[in-house]
Design a protein around this motif. Sequence first.
Motif, PDB file in Angstrom:
ATOM      1  N   ARG A   1      -3.894  -6.739  -8.468  1.00  0.00           N
ATOM      2  CA  ARG A   1      -4.408  -6.958  -7.002  1.00  0.00           C
ATOM      3  C   ARG A   1      -3.378  -6.791  -6.216  1.00  0.00           C
ATOM      4  NH1 ARG A   1      -4.721 -12.956  -7.353  1.00  0.00           N
ATOM      5  NH2 ARG A   1      -5.329 -12.773  -5.173  1.00  0.00           N
ATOM      6  N   ALA A   2      -2.708  -5.727  -6.183  1.00  0.00           N
ATOM      7  CA  ALA A   2      -1.710  -5.557  -5.302  1.00  0.00           C
ATOM      8  C   ALA A   2      -2.178  -5.047  -4.021  1.00  0.00           C
ATOM      9  CB  ALA A   2      -0.635  -4.378  -6.009  1.00  0.00           C
ATOM     10  N   CYS A   3      -1.486  -4.964  -2.913  1.00  0.00           N
ATOM     11  CA  CYS A   3      -1.928  -4.584  -1.664  1.00  0.00           C
ATOM     12  C   CYS A   3      -1.087  -3.141  -1.338  1.00  0.00           C
ATOM     13  CB  CYS A   3      -1.260  -5.431  -0.630  1.00  0.00           C
ATOM     14  SG  CYS A   3      -2.422  -7.110  -0.951  1.00  0.00           S
ATOM     15  N   GLN A   4      -1.760  -2.570  -0.390  1.00  0.00           N
ATOM     16  CA  GLN A   4      -1.171  -0.994  -0.365  1.00  0.00           C
ATOM     17  C   GLN A   4      -0.901  -0.848   1.189  1.00  0.00           C
ATOM     18  OE1 GLN A   4      -2.842   2.186  -2.069  1.00  0.00           O
ATOM     19  NE2 GLN A   4      -2.583   1.508  -4.293  1.00  0.00           N
ATOM     20  N   TRP A   5       0.003  -0.461   1.580  1.00  0.00           N
ATOM     21  CA  TRP A   5       0.366   0.149   2.891  1.00  0.00           C
ATOM     22  C   TRP A   5       0.535   1.892   2.985  1.00  0.00           C
ATOM     23  CZ3 TRP A   5       4.899   2.185   5.893  1.00  0.00           C
ATOM     24  CH2 TRP A   5       4.581   2.222   7.103  1.00  0.00           C
ATOM     25  N   LYS A   6      -0.350   2.274   3.494  1.00  0.00           N
ATOM     26  CA  LYS A   6      -0.369   4.082   3.473  1.00  0.00           C
ATOM     27  C   LYS A   6      -0.125   4.435   2.123  1.00  0.00           C
ATOM     28  CE  LYS A   6       1.336   4.393   7.997  1.00  0.00           C
ATOM     29  NZ  LYS A   6       2.109   5.200   8.961  1.00  0.00           N
ATOM     30  N   GLY A   7      -0.857   3.760   1.152  1.00  0.00           N
ATOM     31  CA  GLY A   7      -1.124   4.453  -0.082  1.00  0.00           C
ATOM     32  C   GLY A   7      -0.039   3.928  -1.074  1.00  0.00           C
ATOM     33  N   GLN A   8       0.841   2.926  -0.578  1.00  0.00           N
ATOM     34  CA  GLN A   8       1.982   2.730  -1.393  1.00  0.00           C
ATOM     35  C   GLN A   8       1.809   1.132  -1.575  1.00  0.00           C
ATOM     36  OE1 GLN A   8       5.748   3.873   0.271  1.00  0.00           O
ATOM     37  NE2 GLN A   8       6.987   3.198  -1.595  1.00  0.00           N
TER      38      GLN A   8
ATOM     39  N   MET B   1       4.089  -5.699  -0.686  1.00  0.00           N
ATOM     40  CA  MET B   1       3.820  -7.092  -0.762  1.00  0.00           C
ATOM     41  C   MET B   1       2.484  -7.272   0.205  1.00  0.00           C
ATOM     42  SD  MET B   1       4.579  -8.649   2.114  1.00  0.00           S
ATOM     43  CE  MET B   1       4.878  -7.646   3.838  1.00  0.00           C
TER      44      MET B   1
ATOM     45  N   GLY C   1      -0.019  -9.304   2.549  1.00  0.00           N
ATOM     46  CA  GLY C   1       0.059 -10.292   3.661  1.00  0.00           C
ATOM     47  C   GLY C   1       0.546  -9.597   4.939  1.00  0.00           C
TER      48      GLY C   1
ATOM     49  N   TYR D   1       9.502  -2.967   4.902  1.00  0.00           N
ATOM     50  CA  TYR D   1       9.187  -2.749   3.355  1.00  0.00           C
ATOM     51  C   TYR D   1      10.469  -1.717   3.294  1.00  0.00           C
ATOM     52  CZ  TYR D   1       4.375  -3.495   4.531  1.00  0.00           C
ATOM     53  OH  TYR D   1       3.224  -4.193   5.018  1.00  0.00           O
TER      54      TYR D   1
END
Lengths: 507, 562
Positions: free
Chosen positions: B200-207, B210, B212, B386
Motif C-alpha cells: 500500500r505504499a505511497c508514491q511521489w512522482k513515481g517513486q 512515506m 501522508g 525525501y
Amino acid sequence: MMFGGSLAKLALFLAVASDFAQLGRQKYAANEFSEAAVEFRKAVKANPSDRNARLWLGYTYLALDDLEAALRNLEPLRESMSSDPEYLFAASKAYTRSARRLSERIAALGGDSARAHEILAYRYRAVGQPKDAITELRRAAELRPGLAGLHLELAEIFWQQRQFDEAAIELAAEIRISPTNFLANLRYGQYLLRTGAYQDAIGPLTISAGYRKYPEAFQLIAYAWGKLGKPEERLAALRGGLAVFPGDQDLTEMCRQFTAENPQVSSRVWSPPLLREDPPPSLPQLRAALARTPIGEDALYWLSRVYSERGQSLLEELEQVAPHSYRVLQEKGLNAEYEENYEKAAEYYRRVVSAQPRLGGVHYALGHVLRKLGREDEGMAEIGLELALDPRHYLACYELGSGRLGRGEAFAAVPLLQRAILLRPGFAEAQTDLAKAFLQLKRWDDAVRVLRSVIANHPKHPSAHFLLYRAYAAKGSVDLANRELGLHQTLLKKSPRGSDIAPVAAK
Amino acid sequence: MKSMLPLVALLLAATPPGSVQFTDKAADAGLIDIFYNGDNVSKKYIIETLGTGLALIDYDNDGYPDLFVVNGSRLEGFPAGREPTNHLYRNNRDGTFTDVTKTAGLARSGWGQGVCAGDFDNDGYTDLFITYYGHDVLYRNMGKGSFEDLTAAAGLTTGPVRWGTGCAFLDYNLDGKLDLLVANYVNFDLRNTPAPDSSRACQWKGQAVMCGPRGLEGGLNRLWRNDSHPGKPHFTDVSDQSGATAPGKRYSLSVTTLDYDRDGWPDIYVAVDSQPSILYHNNHNGTFTDTAVEMGVAYSEDGREQAGMGTAAADFDGNGYLDLVKTNFIDDTPNLYGNAGGRGFSEVTVPAGLGKYTQFMGWGAAFLDYDNDTWPDIFMVNGHVYPEARDVKFQQRRILYRNTGNAKFQDVSAESGPGVMAEASSRGLAIGDYDNDGDVDIFITNMNGRPSLLRNDGGNRRNFLNIRLVGRKANRDGIGARVAIFCGKRTLVNEVRSGSTFMSHSDLRLHFGLGEATVVDRMEIEWPGGAKETIRNIQANGFVTAAQGEGIIRTDPYNWRK
C-alpha cells in the motif's frame, strides 16, 4: 482551332492560378492566413497540378492549426517533392503535431485508459523521468494485462538502467503475450547469454533472427552455439547471417576467424523460419475509425504512432537533404522543447532567428522557452517581437498579458488578454488571467462575466469557481459567492492538489 | 550606550547589499550537538520528516537571549542511556554558549517537535512549552536557572497521543494571562500507516515514499485557556467552545499570532499542509471564527490548496497593517499576502518578487530587517522531505530576500555570505540579536545535524532600536503588544509574539532598523487590554526596556563590533 482553344484556355487557367498563388503568398507574408488559404485554394482549384500552390496551402493550414487539412494537401506531394526541404519540413511538422494532438486526446481519456497511461509513459521517457514512466506502464498493464508492448517498454527502461534481471521479468511477460515479438526475443536471448543459459537462448534468438532485421541476432546465436561446443551449428549460423547480410563486417570477420581456426568444420547455411511483423492498421482504416463514435483508444494510439513515425522519418530525410537548413534547426528546437530541454531549444531557436529574423513563430518560441528558463525580461522581449511581426499571434498576446499580470501590471494586461481571447475564443487560461486582472482592478462585473463564460465551457474548473466566488463576494452577492465557494470546495475534494502524494491502490 | 566614533558616522552611509554577511558560527559558539529526526537515507514514516524547532529566550534575564533546541528521535531508537535530549544553551555573552540542559532540568527525550515561550504565570521568567509526537510538555521557569515540568499540575496532560507541531502563547481573552494555542498535525499511528516497501505504499512522482499527510487523519488544534492563580497553575481546554476545532481536522503546522484587523484582539494564522490554511479571527467573546477564505489567506490566489509549512508576520509595505508570508512544498512558490487595511489580504507573491523559485521546499520563514534600513526583509530555510528522492536535492540553500522599499523583494542570497548559501535540510528558524551588537542574527535547525547560527556582520552599520516590553496589567512578557515607531517619514510597526516561523520561537525583544535616523520621534505601545502609551525622543542604538505605565525603565549597553 479547338486544340488552340484548349491551349489558350489552359494558359488562361495557369495564369489565373498563378495570380491566386501570388496573392496567397502576399497574404501569407502579411500573416493573413485565412485570406491566404482562400487564395491558395483558388489556385489549386484552378490548377490541381500546381505543387507549389498545394504546398503553400498545406503551410497555410499549418499556420491556421488545421492539421487535417494540412495533411490532406501535403500527402499527395510525397513522391513528387520528396527532396524539397520546405515540403519535408511542412509534412514532418504536420505529422508530428497531429501525433502530439492525438496523444493529448489519448491522455485525456483518463485514468481508466491503458493507452492514456502508455502515452504518459512515453512522455516521461522523453523528458528523462524513467521512474514515472515505469509507474504509468505498470498501471497500463494492470488495466489491460494482455496489451502488447507494455512489458517490452518496461524492459527497455530497465535495460537502459542496467537492471537486467528486472528487464528479463518484463521480457518474459511480453513474450507470453507476443511469443514472436522481435525485440523481446532478441533482448531475452541476450539476457540468457549473459546468465550463461546458452541452450535456452537459442529459441528466442532464432525467432529474432527470423525477422532478418539485425545481423546481431545471427552473431549471438553463433556465440551461443560456440559456448555449447557445437562448431557446425556455429558456422551454419554465421553463414546464415552472411547470406542475409552479405556486407556485414562483424559476421564476415567472425566467419573468417572461425574457418581459419577450424578448417575441418563444414556446415550448411542455416536459415531460420521467416517471420514478418504484423503491419499496423492502414492509414485509411485508422482515419475511418477516428470518425466513429465512440473512438477506440487503440485507433487513436495507432494513428498517433503512425503519424509520429512518419514525422520522424520526414525529419530524418530533411536532415539528409538540407542538414544546415533553418527548418532543421527549428524542428530540432521543437523537439528539444518537447523534451523540456529548454537551454538546447533556446540555442536552436536563436540560430533560426539569426537566419530568418522575420520567420513567423520563432520569436514566440524563443521567448516562451526563455521564460521557462526564468529569463523573464528577455523572454517577454522576444514575444513582443513576435507580436510586432504578427499581431494576431494569440499565444503571444496571452503570454505578454500573463507576464504583465504577474508583474502587477493588471491594467496593461487586460487588452493583451482580451485580444488573445478574441483571436482564440474559449481560451480558458487567458480568460482566467483576464478575470484575475479584473479582480485586481476591482472590475467585479467584468470578472463575473468572464468567469461565467469559462465555467460554461469548463464546469469543473475549480479555479474559475474560486475566482467567481471572490468576484461575487467583492460585489456583496453573498448567496452567489457561497454557492461558488461550495462548488470550488467540492471540486477540490474530488481532485486534490498539494503535496501530490497519492496512495497507490492496494494490489 | 554606543560611543559616537567618527568611524561610525562614515559607516552610517548607505550600505549596499552584499556588505551584510551571514556566517555560520555555530561550531565556534559551542552548538555542537546533533538534533535527530528519523533516518537520514530514507524516510519510512511521516513522523521522520518535520524536524524540530528552537527558541531564543532570555531564561535568566541577563539581557542576552539564550537558546533552547528541541530534539527528536528515530524509529530504531537509541541505546539505553544514550537517547538524545533537548538542549538549553546559556548565552555566555561573548559569542559562545554553554550547555546547561541538565542543570536546568530540561533533559528530556522523545519525538520533540516545536517550542514556544511565554511567561504564563507572570512571575518575570519566561516559561517553555514543547510539543511532541506523544504528549506536550509545559516547563515553568523557576527563575534560578532551572525549570520544572508542570504539565500534569497545569492540567495539560492529554489522554490520547497527539502530534503537536507549532504553538504560541497569547492572551486571547485579554485577561492578562497567557493562553496557549497548539497546532496538531496528523493522528499518526504506526500500525495503520503503510511504509514505502509495503503493497500500500505511497508514491511521489513515481517513486515509493512515506505516506501522508494526505490519506491520514488530520489533527485538531487545541486552545488552552490560562486559568492559573498564584501558586496554582491551571489550563482549561476550551478548544471546542472557542471554535479552535471548528475548521475540522487539518494538517496544521505553524502558528503566527497577529491582530490583522487592528481591533485590539489577537488573531491567529495557522499554516496548514495540503489543505486550506486557517485564520482564526478573534470574536472578542472567547471564540474564534475561521475567516481565512474570506480574508484571502486560505488558498493560493486562484483557489489551490497548498502545502503550507512555515509562516511569519510583519508590515512589509509600511501601511501599518501586518502582512503574512508562508512557505510551501516544492513545485510551488511561497505566499506573500499583503494586508489591505484589515479588510482582507491580497496575494502579491509574484509582483513582490517571491514567485521566481519553485525548486525549494520551504520551512521556517521570518521577517527581519537584517540591514537596519527600516524595511522588513524575509529569510527562508529550505530542505526536501525525501532524502531518497532522485532528481531533487534533499539539502537546499537558504534564501534572503531584501525588501527594496517599494513592496518588492530582491534575492540577495548570493551576496550575503556563506551562511545563506550553505545547503542543508533545514526546518526550524528563530531570529534575534544574540550578541547584542545591533543587528539580527539567525538560528536554524537542520535535519540530523547541528544547528546553524548565522551571525550578522554589517547589519549594524545603520541604526536600530531594540525593545523589550514588560507588562504590568498585561502579561509580563508583553506578548500581543503592538509597537509603532515614528521616525522621520517612516512608521514601523510590529507586535510581540510567541511562536511563529516553523515550530519555533524568536527573541521576544522587538528589533527595528532605523536607517540613518538617530532619534525615534515617538514610540506608541498598545498593550493587550487596550492601554496605550507614548514615549518620545528615544535615542537610537539602544536596548531599551519599557514597562507598562512606566515608560523606559532601563537602557542596556550595546556591543558595538567593527
